[in-house]
Design a protein around this motif. Structure first.
Motif, PDB file in Angstrom:
ATOM      1  N   VAL A   1       0.840  -1.202   0.000  1.00 31.37           N
ATOM      2  CA  VAL A   1       0.000   0.000   0.000  1.00 31.37           C
ATOM      3  C   VAL A   1       0.873   1.249   0.000  1.00 31.37           C
ATOM      4  CG1 VAL A   1      -1.608   1.366   1.385  1.00 31.37           C
ATOM      5  CG2 VAL A   1      -1.997  -1.082   1.083  1.00 31.37           C
ATOM      6  N   ASP A   2       1.885   1.253   0.855  1.00 28.87           N
ATOM      7  CA  ASP A   2       2.786   2.403   0.927  1.00 28.87           C
ATOM      8  C   ASP A   2       3.542   2.595  -0.391  1.00 28.87           C
ATOM      9  OD1 ASP A   2       4.083   4.465   2.754  1.00 28.87           O
ATOM     10  OD2 ASP A   2       5.847   3.363   2.090  1.00 28.87           O
ATOM     11  N   HIS A   3       3.945   1.494  -1.002  1.00 31.09           N
ATOM     12  CA  HIS A   3       4.672   1.565  -2.275  1.00 31.09           C
ATOM     13  C   HIS A   3       3.806   2.202  -3.355  1.00 31.09           C
ATOM     14  CE1 HIS A   3       6.159   0.047  -6.169  1.00 31.09           C
ATOM     15  NE2 HIS A   3       7.361   0.054  -5.605  1.00 31.09           N
ATOM     16  N   LEU A   4       2.546   1.765  -3.462  1.00 30.70           N
ATOM     17  CA  LEU A   4       1.658   2.313  -4.486  1.00 30.70           C
ATOM     18  C   LEU A   4       1.306   3.764  -4.187  1.00 30.70           C
ATOM     19  CD1 LEU A   4      -0.041   1.978  -7.010  1.00 30.70           C
ATOM     20  CD2 LEU A   4      -1.842   0.967  -5.615  1.00 30.70           C
TER      21      LEU A   4
ATOM     22  N   ILE B   1      -8.110  -9.191  -3.968  1.00 25.48           N
ATOM     23  CA  ILE B   1      -7.148  -8.641  -3.007  1.00 25.48           C
ATOM     24  C   ILE B   1      -6.465  -7.413  -3.589  1.00 25.48           C
ATOM     25  CG2 ILE B   1      -4.963  -9.107  -1.815  1.00 25.48           C
ATOM     26  CD1 ILE B   1      -6.027 -12.069  -1.612  1.00 25.48           C
ATOM     27  N   GLY B   2      -6.174  -7.460  -4.890  1.00 24.89           N
ATOM     28  CA  GLY B   2      -5.624  -6.275  -5.546  1.00 24.89           C
ATOM     29  C   GLY B   2      -6.576  -5.101  -5.441  1.00 24.89           C
ATOM     30  N   GLY B   3      -7.876  -5.373  -5.585  1.00 22.39           N
ATOM     31  CA  GLY B   3      -8.870  -4.319  -5.428  1.00 22.39           C
ATOM     32  C   GLY B   3      -8.868  -3.731  -4.030  1.00 22.39           C
ATOM     33  N   LEU B   4      -8.690  -4.579  -3.021  1.00 22.95           N
ATOM     34  CA  LEU B   4      -8.644  -4.089  -1.639  1.00 22.95           C
ATOM     35  C   LEU B   4      -7.377  -3.282  -1.380  1.00 22.95           C
ATOM     36  CD1 LEU B   4     -10.051  -7.207   0.239  1.00 22.95           C
ATOM     37  CD2 LEU B   4     -11.163  -4.999  -0.082  1.00 22.95           C
ATOM     38  N   LEU B   5      -6.289  -3.689  -1.999  1.00 23.54           N
ATOM     39  CA  LEU B   5      -5.045  -2.930  -1.844  1.00 23.54           C
ATOM     40  C   LEU B   5      -5.222  -1.521  -2.421  1.00 23.54           C
ATOM     41  CD1 LEU B   5      -1.492  -4.305  -2.413  1.00 23.54           C
ATOM     42  CD2 LEU B   5      -2.105  -2.093  -3.379  1.00 23.54           C
ATOM     43  N   VAL B   6      -5.827  -1.427  -3.602  1.00 24.47           N
ATOM     44  CA  VAL B   6      -6.081  -0.114  -4.203  1.00 24.47           C
ATOM     45  C   VAL B   6      -7.081   0.672  -3.352  1.00 24.47           C
ATOM     46  CG1 VAL B   6      -6.935   1.089  -6.254  1.00 24.47           C
ATOM     47  CG2 VAL B   6      -5.554  -0.977  -6.508  1.00 24.47           C
ATOM     48  N   THR B   7      -8.065  -0.015  -2.786  1.00 21.94           N
ATOM     49  CA  THR B   7      -9.026   0.637  -1.897  1.00 21.94           C
ATOM     50  C   THR B   7      -8.333   1.254  -0.693  1.00 21.94           C
ATOM     51  OG1 THR B   7     -10.802  -0.881  -2.564  1.00 21.94           O
ATOM     52  CG2 THR B   7     -11.097   0.290  -0.479  1.00 21.94           C
ATOM     53  N   ALA B   8      -7.335   0.558  -0.154  1.00 30.02           N
ATOM     54  CA  ALA B   8      -6.591   1.081   0.991  1.00 30.02           C
ATOM     55  C   ALA B   8      -5.831   2.350   0.620  1.00 30.02           C
ATOM     56  CB  ALA B   8      -5.621   0.021   1.524  1.00 30.02           C
ATOM     57  N   VAL B   9      -5.248   2.365  -0.579  1.00 30.11           N
ATOM     58  CA  VAL B   9      -4.548   3.571  -1.040  1.00 30.11           C
ATOM     59  C   VAL B   9      -5.546   4.718  -1.214  1.00 30.11           C
ATOM     60  CG1 VAL B   9      -3.191   4.580  -2.915  1.00 30.11           C
ATOM     61  CG2 VAL B   9      -2.720   2.244  -2.150  1.00 30.11           C
ATOM     62  N   GLY B  10      -6.697   4.413  -1.820  1.00 27.48           N
ATOM     63  CA  GLY B  10      -7.732   5.423  -1.971  1.00 27.48           C
ATOM     64  C   GLY B  10      -8.231   5.942  -0.643  1.00 27.48           C
ATOM     65  N   ALA B  11      -8.279   5.062   0.369  1.00 20.72           N
ATOM     66  CA  ALA B  11      -8.706   5.475   1.699  1.00 20.72           C
ATOM     67  C   ALA B  11      -7.769   6.520   2.275  1.00 20.72           C
ATOM     68  CB  ALA B  11      -8.771   4.249   2.625  1.00 20.72           C
TER      69      ALA B  11
ATOM     70  N   LEU C   1      -7.330  13.188 -11.931  1.00 21.41           N
ATOM     71  CA  LEU C   1      -7.731  11.934 -12.559  1.00 21.41           C
ATOM     72  C   LEU C   1      -7.158  10.721 -11.836  1.00 21.41           C
ATOM     73  CD1 LEU C   1      -9.089  10.399 -14.860  1.00 21.41           C
ATOM     74  CD2 LEU C   1      -7.012  10.725 -16.221  1.00 21.41           C
ATOM     75  N   ILE C   2      -5.884  10.791 -11.448  1.00 23.18           N
ATOM     76  CA  ILE C   2      -5.246   9.643 -10.797  1.00 23.18           C
ATOM     77  C   ILE C   2      -5.906   9.345  -9.462  1.00 23.18           C
ATOM     78  CG2 ILE C   2      -3.109   8.805  -9.744  1.00 23.18           C
ATOM     79  CD1 ILE C   2      -1.564  10.268 -11.885  1.00 23.18           C
ATOM     80  N   ALA C   3      -6.132  10.392  -8.652  1.00 24.56           N
ATOM     81  CA  ALA C   3      -6.738  10.183  -7.330  1.00 24.56           C
ATOM     82  C   ALA C   3      -8.148   9.608  -7.457  1.00 24.56           C
ATOM     83  CB  ALA C   3      -6.760  11.497  -6.556  1.00 24.56           C
ATOM     84  N   VAL C   4      -8.936  10.135  -8.397  1.00 27.74           N
ATOM     85  CA  VAL C   4     -10.304   9.651  -8.582  1.00 27.74           C
ATOM     86  C   VAL C   4     -10.297   8.192  -9.049  1.00 27.74           C
ATOM     87  CG1 VAL C   4     -12.407   9.924  -9.957  1.00 27.74           C
ATOM     88  CG2 VAL C   4     -11.256  11.940  -9.019  1.00 27.74           C
ATOM     89  N   VAL C   5      -9.403   7.864  -9.966  1.00 29.25           N
ATOM     90  CA  VAL C   5      -9.312   6.486 -10.455  1.00 29.25           C
ATOM     91  C   VAL C   5      -8.917   5.535  -9.320  1.00 29.25           C
ATOM     92  CG1 VAL C   5      -7.982   4.941 -11.941  1.00 29.25           C
ATOM     93  CG2 VAL C   5      -8.869   7.082 -12.858  1.00 29.25           C
ATOM     94  N   ILE C   6      -8.018   5.983  -8.445  1.00 27.26           N
ATOM     95  CA  ILE C   6      -7.609   5.133  -7.322  1.00 27.26           C
ATOM     96  C   ILE C   6      -8.773   4.905  -6.366  1.00 27.26           C
ATOM     97  CG2 ILE C   6      -6.192   5.090  -5.228  1.00 27.26           C
ATOM     98  CD1 ILE C   6      -4.624   4.325  -7.652  1.00 27.26           C
ATOM     99  N   VAL C   7      -9.487   5.984  -5.989  1.00 27.75           N
ATOM    100  CA  VAL C   7     -10.587   5.860  -5.031  1.00 27.75           C
ATOM    101  C   VAL C   7     -11.694   4.968  -5.570  1.00 27.75           C
ATOM    102  CG1 VAL C   7     -12.398   7.131  -3.800  1.00 27.75           C
ATOM    103  CG2 VAL C   7     -10.080   8.067  -3.907  1.00 27.75           C
ATOM    104  N   LEU C   8     -12.032   5.124  -6.845  1.00 30.89           N
ATOM    105  CA  LEU C   8     -13.103   4.324  -7.444  1.00 30.89           C
ATOM    106  C   LEU C   8     -12.601   3.000  -8.008  1.00 30.89           C
ATOM    107  CD1 LEU C   8     -15.040   7.131  -9.362  1.00 30.89           C
ATOM    108  CD2 LEU C   8     -15.598   6.132  -7.148  1.00 30.89           C
ATOM    109  N   GLY C   9     -11.306   2.952  -8.327  1.00 32.16           N
ATOM    110  CA  GLY C   9     -10.761   1.745  -8.954  1.00 32.16           C
ATOM    111  C   GLY C   9     -10.668   0.560  -8.016  1.00 32.16           C
ATOM    112  N   GLY C  10     -10.485   0.811  -6.718  1.00 27.13           N
ATOM    113  CA  GLY C  10     -10.409  -0.292  -5.767  1.00 27.13           C
ATOM    114  C   GLY C  10     -11.684  -1.122  -5.743  1.00 27.13           C
ATOM    115  N   PRO C  11     -12.843  -0.493  -5.453  1.00 26.95           N
ATOM    116  CA  PRO C  11     -14.100  -1.255  -5.510  1.00 26.95           C
ATOM    117  C   PRO C  11     -14.384  -1.845  -6.881  1.00 26.95           C
ATOM    118  CG  PRO C  11     -14.402   0.811  -4.300  1.00 26.95           C
ATOM    119  CD  PRO C  11     -13.036   0.864  -4.924  1.00 26.95           C
TER     120      PRO C  11
END
Length: 248
Positions: free
Chosen positions: A37-40, A143-153, A166-176
């Motif tokens: 999560v920290d790496h991403l 699990i990849g989706g949850l990892l992205v969700t954690a970054v979005g969180a 665009l990047i932040a929005v894609v991360i927040v919505l991309g996890g779910p």
């Protein structure tokens, strides 16, 4: 020695209590997910996503069970809690934290009720090797989706009132979104069932990622709202195709 697919599930004669080695590996993977999560979070670009995905795949090959998904859900809540603790605990950050927590709970419900509970008997009554490998890969997607969700969180809690690029929005919505992709394929693999609310949610989240330029708190609310609607419709059995005799 048992093959990899056969080791995906405990046998009926295997003690249910976790061994010391299993607990050690669980703790190791909690740390590994935190590092991913920290790496991403510090490499939010296409190359960073590919690197994180490669690292996640490498770690996943060491140990793969449904416990992984529970650990990943816990990672989402842990990251959210740590990010919230670093704020001034003001209202927007509090709202963002509560939205992330609600999303984690809803994602857990999407997985566990009831297809996740039926994974073991489904594998036992099907081709164990083929189905176990297939569902194992689908767990990696979720699990990849949850990892992205954690970054979005962390992004939404740290910057709830800032308009997301665009990047932040894609991360927040991309996890779910990524989790739903894995979950849809998971149901198809086990029960040949297609939930139209989940499919519609994919289009809704993808469209929102392309169109929304709102504060990250609002973007997070959209993600939580979409997942909530899916859970409600799924539990009500609305707009779902299922094969005869095949529960979700």
């Amino acid at each position: 020695m048992a093959s990899r697919p056969e080791r995906l599930l405990r046998g009926s004669d295997t003690p249910l209590s976790a061994s010391f080695l299993e607990l050690f590996f669980d703790l190791a993977f909690v740390l590994a997910l935190s590092q991913l999560v920290d790496h991403l979070l510090h490499d939010l670009n296409v190359v960073g996503v590919l690197r994180t995905g490669l690292l996640l795949t490498a770690v996943w090959w060491i140990w793969v069970t449904t416990t992984w998904l529970i650990i990943a859900l816990g990672e989402v809540v842990l990251v959210a809690g740590l990010a919230y603790a670093d704020t001034d605990l003001h209202l927007p950050a509090t709202a963002a934290f509560l939205l992330v927590f609600a999303t984690a709970v809803l994602i857990g419900l999407l997985y566990l009720t009831p297809a996740g509970q039926l994974l073991a008997p489904a594998i036992e009554h099907a081709n164990p090797t083929r189905l176990a490998v297939r569902t194992g890969y689908l767990h990696l997607v979720m699990i990849g989706g949850l990892l992205v969700t954690a970054v979005g969180a962390e992004l939404s809690i740290a910057h709830p009132t800032e308009e997301g690029d665009l990047i932040a929005v894609v991360i927040v919505l991309g996890g779910p979104t990524l989790f739903l992709i894995g979950r849809i394929l998971f149901s198809l693999a086990i029960h040949r069932r297609l939930s139209w609310p989940r499919v519609a949610a994919l289009f809704a989240l993808s469209g929102a990622a392309a169109a929304l330029r709102l504060p990250l708190l609002a973007v997070s609310a959209v993600a939580t709202g979409v997942v909530l609607v899916v859970v409600v419709l799924d539990r009500a059995g609305v707009f779902s195709y299922r094969s005869a005799g095949k529960p979700d």
